[in-house]
Design an enzyme around this catalytic site. Structure first.
Site, PDB file in Angstrom:
ATOM      1  N   HIS A   1     -31.268 -57.438 -13.228  1.00  0.00           N
ATOM      2  CA  HIS A   1     -30.798 -58.636 -12.783  1.00  0.00           C
ATOM      3  C   HIS A   1     -29.532 -58.629 -11.484  1.00  0.00           C
ATOM      4  O   HIS A   1     -28.493 -58.444 -12.297  1.00  0.00           O
ATOM      5  CB  HIS A   1     -30.337 -60.238 -13.277  1.00  0.00           C
ATOM      6  CG  HIS A   1     -29.646 -60.074 -14.385  1.00  0.00           C
ATOM      7  ND1 HIS A   1     -28.838 -61.167 -14.095  1.00  0.00           N
ATOM      8  CD2 HIS A   1     -29.110 -60.396 -15.287  1.00  0.00           C
ATOM      9  CE1 HIS A   1     -27.708 -60.421 -14.800  1.00  0.00           C
ATOM     10  NE2 HIS A   1     -28.254 -60.371 -16.208  1.00  0.00           N
TER      11      HIS A   1
ATOM     12  N   HIS B   1     -30.696 -42.417  -7.526  1.00  0.00           N
ATOM     13  CA  HIS B   1     -32.235 -42.447  -8.381  1.00  0.00           C
ATOM     14  C   HIS B   1     -31.274 -42.509 -10.206  1.00  0.00           C
ATOM     15  O   HIS B   1     -30.996 -42.581 -10.317  1.00  0.00           O
ATOM     16  CB  HIS B   1     -31.896 -40.784  -8.187  1.00  0.00           C
ATOM     17  CG  HIS B   1     -33.590 -40.516  -9.303  1.00  0.00           C
ATOM     18  ND1 HIS B   1     -33.800 -39.006  -9.351  1.00  0.00           N
ATOM     19  CD2 HIS B   1     -34.227 -41.084 -10.275  1.00  0.00           C
ATOM     20  CE1 HIS B   1     -35.047 -38.865  -9.966  1.00  0.00           C
ATOM     21  NE2 HIS B   1     -35.248 -39.906 -10.901  1.00  0.00           N
TER      22      HIS B   1
HETATM   23  C1  LIG Z   1     -25.500 -34.187 -16.832  1.00  0.00           C
HETATM   24  C2  LIG Z   1     -26.073 -32.605 -16.491  1.00  0.00           C
HETATM   25  C3  LIG Z   1     -26.597 -33.012 -15.088  1.00  0.00           C
HETATM   26  C4  LIG Z   1     -25.442 -31.735 -16.730  1.00  0.00           C
HETATM   27  O1  LIG Z   1     -25.914 -30.304 -15.839  1.00  0.00           O
HETATM   28  P1  LIG Z   1     -24.910 -29.003 -15.658  1.00  0.00           P
HETATM   29  O2  LIG Z   1     -23.676 -29.960 -14.827  1.00  0.00           O
HETATM   30  O3  LIG Z   1     -25.777 -27.962 -15.581  1.00  0.00           O
HETATM   31  O4  LIG Z   1     -24.181 -29.405 -16.711  1.00  0.00           O
HETATM   32  P2  LIG Z   1     -24.441 -27.853 -19.243  1.00  0.00           P
HETATM   33  O5  LIG Z   1     -25.910 -27.891 -18.830  1.00  0.00           O
HETATM   34  O6  LIG Z   1     -23.216 -26.755 -17.853  1.00  0.00           O
HETATM   35  O7  LIG Z   1     -23.385 -29.203 -19.777  1.00  0.00           O
HETATM   36  C5  LIG Z   1     -22.201 -29.209 -19.305  1.00  0.00           C
HETATM   37  C6  LIG Z   1     -21.307 -30.002 -20.692  1.00  0.00           C
HETATM   38  O8  LIG Z   1     -22.256 -31.157 -21.372  1.00  0.00           O
HETATM   39  C7  LIG Z   1     -22.968 -30.980 -22.085  1.00  0.00           C
HETATM   40  N1  LIG Z   1     -23.655 -31.510 -21.144  1.00  0.00           N
HETATM   41  C8  LIG Z   1     -24.685 -31.730 -20.509  1.00  0.00           C
HETATM   42  N2  LIG Z   1     -25.756 -32.894 -20.605  1.00  0.00           N
HETATM   43  C9  LIG Z   1     -25.539 -33.363 -21.097  1.00  0.00           C
HETATM   44  C10 LIG Z   1     -26.039 -34.915 -21.881  1.00  0.00           C
HETATM   45  N3  LIG Z   1     -27.198 -35.822 -21.185  1.00  0.00           N
HETATM   46  N4  LIG Z   1     -25.685 -35.509 -23.332  1.00  0.00           N
HETATM   47  C11 LIG Z   1     -24.269 -35.180 -23.693  1.00  0.00           C
HETATM   48  N5  LIG Z   1     -24.148 -33.568 -23.741  1.00  0.00           N
HETATM   49  C12 LIG Z   1     -24.346 -32.919 -22.324  1.00  0.00           C
HETATM   50  C13 LIG Z   1     -23.301 -29.755 -22.252  1.00  0.00           C
HETATM   51  O9  LIG Z   1     -23.682 -29.989 -23.675  1.00  0.00           O
HETATM   52  C14 LIG Z   1     -22.133 -29.196 -22.270  1.00  0.00           C
HETATM   53  O10 LIG Z   1     -21.301 -29.190 -23.384  1.00  0.00           O
HETATM   54  P3  LIG Z   1     -20.472 -27.568 -24.138  1.00  0.00           P
HETATM   55  O11 LIG Z   1     -19.441 -27.556 -22.567  1.00  0.00           O
HETATM   56  O12 LIG Z   1     -19.267 -28.383 -24.843  1.00  0.00           O
HETATM   57  O13 LIG Z   1     -21.170 -26.891 -24.298  1.00  0.00           O
HETATM   58  C15 LIG Z   1     -27.830 -32.371 -16.490  1.00  0.00           C
HETATM   59  O14 LIG Z   1     -27.545 -32.392 -18.142  1.00  0.00           O
HETATM   60  C16 LIG Z   1     -27.588 -33.942 -17.243  1.00  0.00           C
HETATM   61  O15 LIG Z   1     -28.166 -34.717 -18.428  1.00  0.00           O
HETATM   62  N6  LIG Z   1     -29.440 -34.239 -15.963  1.00  0.00           N
HETATM   63  C17 LIG Z   1     -29.779 -35.568 -16.070  1.00  0.00           C
HETATM   64  C18 LIG Z   1     -31.120 -34.913 -15.815  1.00  0.00           C
HETATM   65  C19 LIG Z   1     -31.657 -36.144 -15.775  1.00  0.00           C
HETATM   66  O16 LIG Z   1     -32.031 -37.009 -15.720  1.00  0.00           O
HETATM   67  N7  LIG Z   1     -33.151 -35.529 -15.005  1.00  0.00           N
HETATM   68  C20 LIG Z   1     -33.984 -36.520 -14.694  1.00  0.00           C
HETATM   69  C21 LIG Z   1     -35.215 -36.211 -13.603  1.00  0.00           C
HETATM   70  S1  LIG Z   1     -36.842 -37.657 -13.421  1.00  0.00           S
END
Ligand SMILES: CC(C)(COP(=O)(O)OP(=O)(O)OC[C@H]1O[C@@H](n2cnc3c(N)ncnc32)[C@H](O)[C@@H]1OP(=O)(O)O)[C@@H](O)C(=O)NCCC(=O)NCCS
Length: 202
Positions: free
Chosen positions: A131, A140
């Site tokens: 709400h 998104h």
């Molecule tokens: C957060 C996010 C954008 C980061 O992606 P990125 O920029 O490529 O970053 P990386 O994968 O290199 O991760 C960077 C660091 O954050 C950590 N990390 C990434 N995603 C994380 C998450 N969701 N929760 C906790 N830690 C996370 C990684 O382990 C890494 O840690 P490290 O440096 O200690 O190894 C991605 O992991 C994510 O969660 N995206 C959302 C996906 C989603 O919801 N999609 C919807 C589709 S409909």
């Protein structure tokens, strides 16, 4: 609602939007896509985004089905056509909620009383927009993300899969909240935030 719907973007999200459209009663569906050709989810891909204006005959609805918030913004600003809202029949929308043009609300999502969702947003499968939330344009809310009451989500911000945002929190424009993260403090600087509690990834 017109009978004909053009879906912009023939990828995975486009396939789910097509399913949503069929369940809304659209009979005549086609895609445009700048790369893909052939068909998508059984519907023809009839050209690229360059033909959008020529398809706008006053009897056609349009929706953008592209996950990138930047790309949705760019397309919406470039093409002045009849962008429509698609709400899956299983979604629950509060009687005082507002949903902006071009936004898609997917299966089993909830947008509760007094919430305001901007233009060309995605409220994805099973997401909960509680709400009085304010969701700005091109945001998104990913599948199964949950926003407590009176949360604000800025323009082009993505709340990741299954992320949780505590009630009364404000998140600014152009942020990404990682999958499964929990936001417990306001976020005032654009960036990527992950973890429990969510912290900026530098
Ligand atoms: C957060 C996010 C954008 C980061 O992606 P990125 O920029 O490529 O970053 P990386 O994968 O290199 O991760 C960077 C660091 O954050 C950590 N990390 C990434 N995603 C994380 C998450 N969701 N929760 C906790 N830690 C996370 C990684 O382990 C890494 O840690 P490290 O440096 O200690 O190894 C991605 O992991 C994510 O969660 N995206 C959302 C996906 C989603 O919801 N999609 C919807 C589709 S409909």
């Amino acid at each position: 609602m017109n009978n004909r719907l053009i879906i912009v973007g023939a990828g995975g999200h486009g396939r789910v939007v097509a399913d949503n459209a069929v369940k809304n009663g659209y009979k005549n569906i086609a895609f445009v896509d700048d790369a893909a050709v052939g068909e998508c989810e059984g519907f023809p891909i009839i050209g690229t985004t360059g033909i959008l204006k020529s398809l706008d005959d006053g009897k056609t609805d349009f929706v953008i089905a592209i996950g990138s918030n930047d790309n949705r913004e760019e397309l919406a600003q470039k093409h002045d056509v009849n962008w429509v809202v698609l709400i899956h029949p299983s979604a629950q929308i509060g009687i005082s909620a507002r949903i902006g043009a071009g936004t898609v609300v997917m299966a089993c999502a909830v947008v509760n009383a007094g919430a305001s969702v901007g233009k060309h947003c995605i409220v994805n499968t099973g997401a909960v927009v509680e709400h009085d939330n304010i969701i700005e344009d091109f945001a998104h809310i990913s599948p199964k993300a949950a926003l407590g009451g009176t949360v604000s989500v800025g323009k082009k911000t993505q709340i990741g899969l299954g992320a949780v945002v505590k009630n009364n929190i404000k998140i600014c424009d152009n942020c990404t909240i990682g999958a499964g993260s929990v936001v417990v403090k306001n976020i005032e600087t654009s960036g990527t935030y992950v973890g429990v509690p969510a912290k900026e990834v530098l």
